[in-house]
Design a protein around this motif. Structure first.
Motif, short mmCIF file in Angstrom:
data_model
loop_
_atom_site.label_atom_id
_atom_site.label_comp_id
_atom_site.label_asym_id
_atom_site.label_seq_id
_atom_site.Cartn_x
_atom_site.Cartn_y
_atom_site.Cartn_z
N VAL A 54 35.85 48.16 40.88
CA VAL A 54 36.76 47.02 40.88
C VAL A 54 37.31 46.81 39.47
N GLU A 55 38.59 46.49 39.41
CA GLU A 55 39.21 46.13 38.14
C GLU A 55 39.78 44.73 38.29
N VAL A 56 39.50 43.88 37.31
CA VAL A 56 40.03 42.51 37.32
C VAL A 56 40.74 42.24 36.00
N MET A 57 41.69 41.32 36.07
CA MET A 57 42.29 40.78 34.87
C MET A 57 41.63 39.41 34.67
N ALA A 58 41.08 39.20 33.51
CA ALA A 58 40.33 37.97 33.24
C ALA A 58 41.02 37.17 32.15
N VAL A 59 41.07 35.87 32.35
CA VAL A 59 41.62 34.95 31.36
C VAL A 59 40.46 34.07 30.90
N ASP A 79 33.18 31.21 32.51
CA ASP A 79 33.64 31.76 31.23
C ASP A 79 35.01 32.42 31.36
N HIS A 80 35.42 32.78 32.59
CA HIS A 80 36.73 33.39 32.84
C HIS A 80 37.25 32.97 34.21
N ILE A 81 38.54 33.10 34.40
CA ILE A 81 39.18 33.06 35.71
C ILE A 81 39.64 34.49 35.95
N TYR A 82 39.45 35.00 37.18
CA TYR A 82 39.69 36.42 37.45
C TYR A 82 40.75 36.63 38.53
N TRP A 83 41.57 37.64 38.30
CA TRP A 83 42.50 38.13 39.32
C TRP A 83 42.10 39.57 39.61
N VAL A 84 41.87 39.91 40.88
CA VAL A 84 41.49 41.27 41.24
C VAL A 84 42.75 42.13 41.26
#
Length: 197
Positions: free
Chosen positions: A84-89, A32-37
């Protein structure tokens, strides 16, 4: 995140946070998303022959879930080992860019090759590792150098170990006892730490 993709993705990024033990993605689940930590430690695992195999810690430059651009499904499980914080697309947008933007496709394919190479290396290395060897590697990975003079030591919650290592409670307790006796593990309440010898 790659700077050339940043402008394309910035408007649709979502900031997500996970606490200790939070599962960012499950192996085999529909993406559902691609994630960058962007902050924190994330352990990557796969399953082989009914047991968990540790693939290492996530790399802040390498997105989690990139393999799903070809298979539509996550190829590993990513678990938060602390806050943890991620940026999700959103996956649909990432897939659309992958299919329609030659530059995005080329960059992500390069990253996907890195991901596959690292995963295969770690899978080969860790597939037959006993749980104590994997636990040692996990704990050592949580010791992060800071400013080249001191080290920050993060702990790991005991409750995370059973699902991460695929152990029964009895086997987990034996492993913790063994680590303490051998002097490489230190336990404080519900947290365990790497203890350098």
């Amino acid at each position: 995140m790659n700077t050339s993709l940043n402008s394309l993705l910035q408007k649709s990024q979502l900031r997500m946070t996970f606490s200790m033990g939070g599962v960012i993605c499950h192996e085999g689940a529909e993406a559902d998303h691609i994630y960058w930590v962007s902050r924190g430690q994330v352990a990557l695992f796969t399953h082989k022959a009914g047991r968990s195999v540790w693939l290492g810690m996530s790399d802040t430059q390498l997105p989690i879930g990139l393999e799903a651009l070809q298979s539509q499904r996550y190829g590993l499980t990513a678990t938060a080992l602390g806050d943890v914080e991620v940026m999700a697309v959103p996956f649909g947008l990432a897939k659309q860019l992958f299919d329609s933007q030659p530059l995005a496709r080329m960059q992500w394919l390069q990253q996907l090759c890195q991901h596959v190479s690292r995963t295969e290396t770690m899978l080969f290395k860790n597939a037959n590792q006993p749980p104590d060897a994997i636990l040692k590697q996990l704990l050592q990975a949580l010791v992060q150098p800071e400013k080249s003079t001191s080290k920050t030591v993060s702990g790991l919650q005991v409750q995370l170990l059973r699902p991460l290592l695929g152990l029964t409670e009895e086997k987990l307790q034996r492993l913790l006892h063994q680590g303490a006796e051998e002097g490489w593990l230190r336990q404080q309440q519900d947290q365990i730490y790497w203890q350098a010898g």
